[in-house]
Design a protein around this motif. Structure first.
Motif, PDB file in Angstrom:
ATOM      1  N   ASP A  26       0.692  -1.216  -0.140  1.00  0.00           N
ATOM      2  CA  ASP A  26      -0.123  -0.046  -0.139  1.00  0.00           C
ATOM      3  C   ASP A  26       0.883   1.198   0.036  1.00  0.00           C
ATOM      4  O   ASP A  26       0.632   1.900  -0.570  1.00  0.00           O
ATOM      5  CB  ASP A  26      -0.971   0.074   1.264  1.00  0.00           C
ATOM      6  N   GLN A  27       1.975   1.066   0.336  1.00  0.00           N
ATOM      7  CA  GLN A  27       2.845   2.509   0.777  1.00  0.00           C
ATOM      8  C   GLN A  27       2.978   2.519  -0.692  1.00  0.00           C
ATOM      9  O   GLN A  27       3.603   3.784  -1.130  1.00  0.00           O
ATOM     10  CB  GLN A  27       3.862   1.930   1.436  1.00  0.00           C
ATOM     11  N   LEU A  28       4.285   1.067  -1.351  1.00  0.00           N
ATOM     12  CA  LEU A  28       4.326   1.558  -2.757  1.00  0.00           C
ATOM     13  C   LEU A  28       3.941   2.432  -3.963  1.00  0.00           C
ATOM     14  O   LEU A  28       3.457   3.172  -4.198  1.00  0.00           O
ATOM     15  CB  LEU A  28       5.010   0.473  -2.791  1.00  0.00           C
ATOM     16  N   ALA A  29       2.427   1.608  -3.437  1.00  0.00           N
ATOM     17  CA  ALA A  29       1.146   2.687  -4.528  1.00  0.00           C
ATOM     18  C   ALA A  29       1.463   3.812  -4.323  1.00  0.00           C
ATOM     19  O   ALA A  29       0.569   4.394  -4.817  1.00  0.00           O
ATOM     20  CB  ALA A  29      -0.361   1.699  -4.083  1.00  0.00           C
ATOM     21  N   LEU A  30       1.424   4.479  -2.781  1.00  0.00           N
ATOM     22  CA  LEU A  30       0.674   5.974  -2.825  1.00  0.00           C
ATOM     23  C   LEU A  30       1.456   6.557  -3.271  1.00  0.00           C
ATOM     24  O   LEU A  30       1.472   7.309  -3.552  1.00  0.00           O
ATOM     25  CB  LEU A  30       0.585   5.801  -1.130  1.00  0.00           C
ATOM     26  N   ARG A  31       2.903   6.701  -2.989  1.00  0.00           N
ATOM     27  CA  ARG A  31       4.396   7.081  -3.238  1.00  0.00           C
ATOM     28  C   ARG A  31       4.033   7.164  -5.022  1.00  0.00           C
ATOM     29  O   ARG A  31       4.485   8.131  -5.328  1.00  0.00           O
ATOM     30  CB  ARG A  31       5.324   6.108  -2.987  1.00  0.00           C
ATOM     31  N   ALA A  32       3.733   5.979  -5.979  1.00  0.00           N
ATOM     32  CA  ALA A  32       4.008   5.690  -6.984  1.00  0.00           C
ATOM     33  C   ALA A  32       2.967   6.347  -7.856  1.00  0.00           C
ATOM     34  O   ALA A  32       3.074   7.475  -8.747  1.00  0.00           O
ATOM     35  CB  ALA A  32       3.260   4.629  -7.530  1.00  0.00           C
ATOM     36  N   ARG A  33       1.251   7.434  -7.021  1.00  0.00           N
ATOM     37  CA  ARG A  33       1.093   7.792  -7.625  1.00  0.00           C
ATOM     38  C   ARG A  33       0.506   9.563  -7.178  1.00  0.00           C
ATOM     39  O   ARG A  33       0.340  10.538  -7.913  1.00  0.00           O
ATOM     40  CB  ARG A  33      -0.405   7.787  -6.577  1.00  0.00           C
ATOM     41  N   ASP A  34       2.049   9.850  -5.863  1.00  0.00           N
ATOM     42  CA  ASP A  34       2.243  10.518  -5.413  1.00  0.00           C
ATOM     43  C   ASP A  34       3.332  11.236  -6.954  1.00  0.00           C
ATOM     44  O   ASP A  34       3.736  13.276  -7.273  1.00  0.00           O
ATOM     45  CB  ASP A  34       2.429  11.237  -4.031  1.00  0.00           C
TER      46      ASP A  34
END
Length: 285
Positions: free
Chosen positions: A238-246
């Motif tokens: 989930d953290q990786l997905a959030l960083r990719a979106r930001d």
């Protein structure tokens, strides 16, 4: 992922998972002990069902107690060594407290001694002397007991039927076992001493089933750790997905169409426009 696992939430979940692991592993070993005990009781139950055998065919002096020897019925001849008779206190028979009366039998052919449980008395002074002369005995074979260091006994008594202690006092050679008397010739004549029957084991459940329960608890322990690892992994993803979106699109993506910097005309985008004052070349006559 290691940084994710170090977060306070996951550290708390890890502590909880380890507590469950300790509980499940402990329960597994408990069930494993029950399985081993049931297997031992099954062996004990098989002992009396086997045919009577001479003592020296089942166990030899100083030899380790055989795995299938518990409660095995054996025959033996010899003579009692009366001066070495001893009592074992803190024993019970039919709800009464008293003493076991044991006398070493010197076995014919080997000269080795084996303690024989001749009977039970409630008063130590009432223990009778053994019969004299040749003895023919049918007995139930049992392993020697563990030593007891928490009990102090007077002379003529032993805290348990511990062969190693008896060997130090008797010397010579001994059998690593003792006998419950089943039949004896000549028979005991004392009315003050009561016969002690051999132990009668019972089987509780089936050993393989308890072993399966043990394995089941250990699987639960592994599953508790798996749940913690899965929680950490999902949080990490989930953290990786959030960083990719930001972070937004990267430089590798194609740019959108837009106006060019140079002038264009019908000849194509970005082509230079023709000059306004193009003069013909000088003509030479």
């Amino acid at each position: 992922m290691i940084e994710t696992a170090r977060r306070p939430r996951h550290l708390a979940l890890l502590a909880l998972a380890l507590a469950f692991v300790a509980l499940f592993v402990g329960l597994g070993f408990w069930q494993y002990g029950v399985a081993k005990q049931d297997a031992r009781e099954q062996v004990l139950q098989q002992g009396p069902a086997q045919p009577v055998a001479p003592l020296n065919e089942v166990i030899a002096p100083h030899e380790a107690f055989p795995d299938d020897g518990s409660l095995r019925r054996v025959s033996v001849t010899g003579t009692y060594d009366a001066p070495k008779q001893f009592l074992v206190p803190d024993r019970r028979l039919e709800g009464r407290a008293g003493f076991w009366v044991l006398t070493p039998l010197v076995v014919d052919g080997t000269g080795a001694r084996i303690p024989v449980l001749r009977g039970f008395v409630t008063d130590a002074a009432a223990a009778p002397a053994p019969p004299t002369g040749p003895i023919q005995l049918l007995g139930s074979l049992v392993p020697a007991e563990s030593p007891r260091t928490d009990v102090t006994v007077p002379p003529g008594q032993q805290a348990s039927v511990d062969v190693s202690t008896l060997l130090n006092e008797w010397g010579g050679t001994v059998y690593n076992a003792f006998l419950f008397t089943i039949e004896q010739t000549p028979a005991e004549q004392s009315a003050a001493m009561q016969h002690v029957p051999p132990p009668s084991p019972t089987v509780e459940g089936v050993d393989w089933r308890n072993l399966g329960y043990a394995l089941q608890w250990w699987v639960f322990a592994v599953f508790a750790l798996y749940l913690w690892w899965r929680s950490v992994r999902e949080d990490h993803l989930d953290q990786l997905a959030l960083r990719a979106r930001d972070d937004g699109p990267t430089g590798d993506e194609p740019a959108e169409d837009g106006p060019t910097d140079g002038p264009t005309d019908d000849h194509g985008a970005g082509a230079p426009a023709p000059a306004d004052d193009v003069r013909p070349k000088d003509l030479h006559v």
